[in-house]
Design a protein around this motif. Structure first.
Motif, short mmCIF file in Angstrom:
data_model
loop_
_atom_site.label_atom_id
_atom_site.label_comp_id
_atom_site.label_asym_id
_atom_site.label_seq_id
_atom_site.Cartn_x
_atom_site.Cartn_y
_atom_site.Cartn_z
N UNK A 102 0.88 -1.16 0.00
CA UNK A 102 0.00 0.00 0.00
C UNK A 102 0.92 1.21 0.00
N UNK A 103 0.85 1.98 -1.07
CA UNK A 103 1.74 3.13 -1.25
C UNK A 103 0.95 4.41 -1.02
N UNK A 104 1.59 5.37 -0.36
CA UNK A 104 0.91 6.63 -0.05
C UNK A 104 1.80 7.81 -0.42
N UNK A 105 1.23 9.00 -0.30
CA UNK A 105 1.87 10.20 -0.83
C UNK A 105 2.68 11.01 0.17
N UNK A 139 1.53 7.64 8.37
CA UNK A 139 1.24 7.46 9.80
C UNK A 139 -0.17 6.89 10.00
N UNK A 140 -1.14 7.45 9.29
CA UNK A 140 -2.52 6.97 9.41
C UNK A 140 -2.65 5.51 8.98
N UNK A 141 -2.02 5.17 7.88
CA UNK A 141 -2.09 3.80 7.38
C UNK A 141 -1.39 2.81 8.32
N UNK A 165 -0.49 -8.20 5.83
CA UNK A 165 0.64 -8.61 4.98
C UNK A 165 1.18 -7.45 4.16
N UNK A 166 0.44 -6.35 4.08
CA UNK A 166 0.81 -5.22 3.23
C UNK A 166 2.03 -4.49 3.79
N UNK A 167 2.93 -4.19 2.91
CA UNK A 167 4.07 -3.33 3.23
C UNK A 167 3.63 -1.91 2.90
N UNK A 168 3.66 -1.03 3.89
CA UNK A 168 3.16 0.33 3.72
C UNK A 168 4.35 1.26 3.55
N UNK A 187 9.72 3.16 -11.29
CA UNK A 187 10.81 2.64 -10.45
C UNK A 187 10.31 1.53 -9.53
N UNK A 188 9.12 1.70 -8.98
CA UNK A 188 8.53 0.68 -8.12
C UNK A 188 8.36 -0.64 -8.90
N UNK A 189 7.81 -0.53 -10.10
CA UNK A 189 7.59 -1.73 -10.91
C UNK A 189 8.90 -2.39 -11.32
N UNK A 190 9.89 -1.60 -11.65
CA UNK A 190 11.20 -2.16 -12.00
C UNK A 190 11.80 -2.92 -10.82
#
Length: 90
Positions: free
Chosen positions: A21-24, A30-32, A43-46, A84-87
């Motif tokens: 889970x990616x945030x801006x 912090x909320x996530x 299991x999500x890496x935030x 970059x994330x996908x690579x």
């Protein structure tokens, strides 16, 4: 839209269903993370999407009150980060 309403768009099931889970920004992060702590079997890496930016711009600023140019900058930053994330994770 206030911060509590925005964070509600991510459900508890999302923390168990998704690998990332990616945030801006750090407020979102912090909320996530706080919400993830209440989920068993999370299991999500935030992470911050900006942590993948090859230009090292960690925070992606909300352009809502800005100009068309601000929206274009955010688009370009998100595009760089997503590539970059996908690579890195493909």
């Amino acid at each position: 839209m206030d911060e509590r309403r925005k964070i509600c768009l991510v459900t508890k099931d999302d923390f168990m269903s998704f690998e990332y889970i990616l945030c801006m920004d750090e407020s979102n992060l912090s909320d996530l993370k706080r919400k993830a702590n209440s989920v068993k079997n999370c299991r999500a890496k935030i992470e911050l999407l900006g942590s993948y930016d090859p230009q090292n711009q960690l925070i992606i600023k909300d352009p809502y009150y800005g100009s068309d140019e601000d929206f274009e900058k955010v688009y370009e930053q998100c595009l760089r980060c997503c590539k970059a994330f996908l690579e890195k994770n493909s």
